[in-house]
Write a protein that holds these residues in place. Structure first.
Motif, mmCIF file in Angstrom:
data_model
loop_
_atom_site.group_PDB
_atom_site.id
_atom_site.type_symbol
_atom_site.label_atom_id
_atom_site.label_comp_id
_atom_site.label_asym_id
_atom_site.label_seq_id
_atom_site.Cartn_x
_atom_site.Cartn_y
_atom_site.Cartn_z
ATOM 1 N N GLU A 9 -2.607 10.282 8.712
ATOM 2 C CA GLU A 9 -2.611 8.876 8.302
ATOM 3 C C GLU A 9 -2.517 7.885 9.466
ATOM 4 O O GLU A 9 -3.047 6.783 9.385
ATOM 5 N N ARG A 35 3.233 2.519 3.123
ATOM 6 C CA ARG A 35 2.294 3.610 2.798
ATOM 7 C C ARG A 35 2.950 4.970 3.004
ATOM 8 O O ARG A 35 2.830 5.856 2.168
ATOM 9 N N GLU A 73 2.510 1.946 -3.742
ATOM 10 C CA GLU A 73 3.213 1.022 -2.850
ATOM 11 C C GLU A 73 3.848 -0.125 -3.635
ATOM 12 O O GLU A 73 4.935 -0.581 -3.283
#
Length: 172
Positions: free
Chosen positions: A91, A100, A110
């Protein structure tokens, strides 16, 4: 700037200094002797080997130090560093926010996680900030959020299971 507010400063007034002190003591690189902090034999030996010193300090900062002690809640984040590092490996290539990462760990959206004021700071204090302080992540801040990217040190020091899944980024 700090002296404008207080005439006397303690380590607790400047968190990075307090954490650094705890890391050096916990890694047994320094000790207190007659009111002063002095290097141990190990500390002196590692002072001549910067790479080995970084490994020792980063390992202690990330894996050994109890970062929950620096929060108001004193709650520890449950998780596995291997899993967290593999999530970040994928990520953080293009940037990840603390929201996140928290949502990926909790398996929530989120938006739902923003209602939980308690979990997001745990992720920042116990995962993202130590990795940034160790030099493995680069933190970019704007007015509303923090964005974390892998630093060049990440690829040079960590070999993770998800390395094979990563395709090269297109650079223009």
């Amino acid at each position: 700037y700090l002296y404008d507010m207080n005439k006397v400063l303690n380590e607790a007034d400047f968190l990075p200094l307090m954490v650094l002190h705890d890391v050096w003591l916990g890694a047994r690189l320094v000790r207190h002797y007659k009111g002063k902090m002095t290097l141990t034999r190990t500390g002196k030996a590692l002072a001549q080997q910067p790479a080995a010193l970084w490994v020792t300090l980063a390992d202690h900062l990330i894996c050994c130090l109890d970062h929950a002690a620096y929060t108001r809640f004193d709650e520890r984040l449950q998780g596995n560093w291997g899993t967290l590092l593999n999530i970040l490996n994928v990520e953080a290539r293009t940037g990840i926010t603390d929201d996140r990462l928290a949502s990926l760990i909790m398996g929530m959206t989120e938006e739902a996680l923003r209602l939980d004021y308690h979990f997001r700071p745990l992720v920042y204090v116990q995962v993202l900030r130590p990795l940034a302080w160790a030099g493995l992540l680069i933190e970019h801040r704007d007015n509303r959020e923090r964005l974390f990217f892998k630093s060049p040190l990440w690829a040079a020091t960590l070999k993770l299971e998800t390395d094979d899944l990563l395709e090269p980024l297109a650079v223009h």
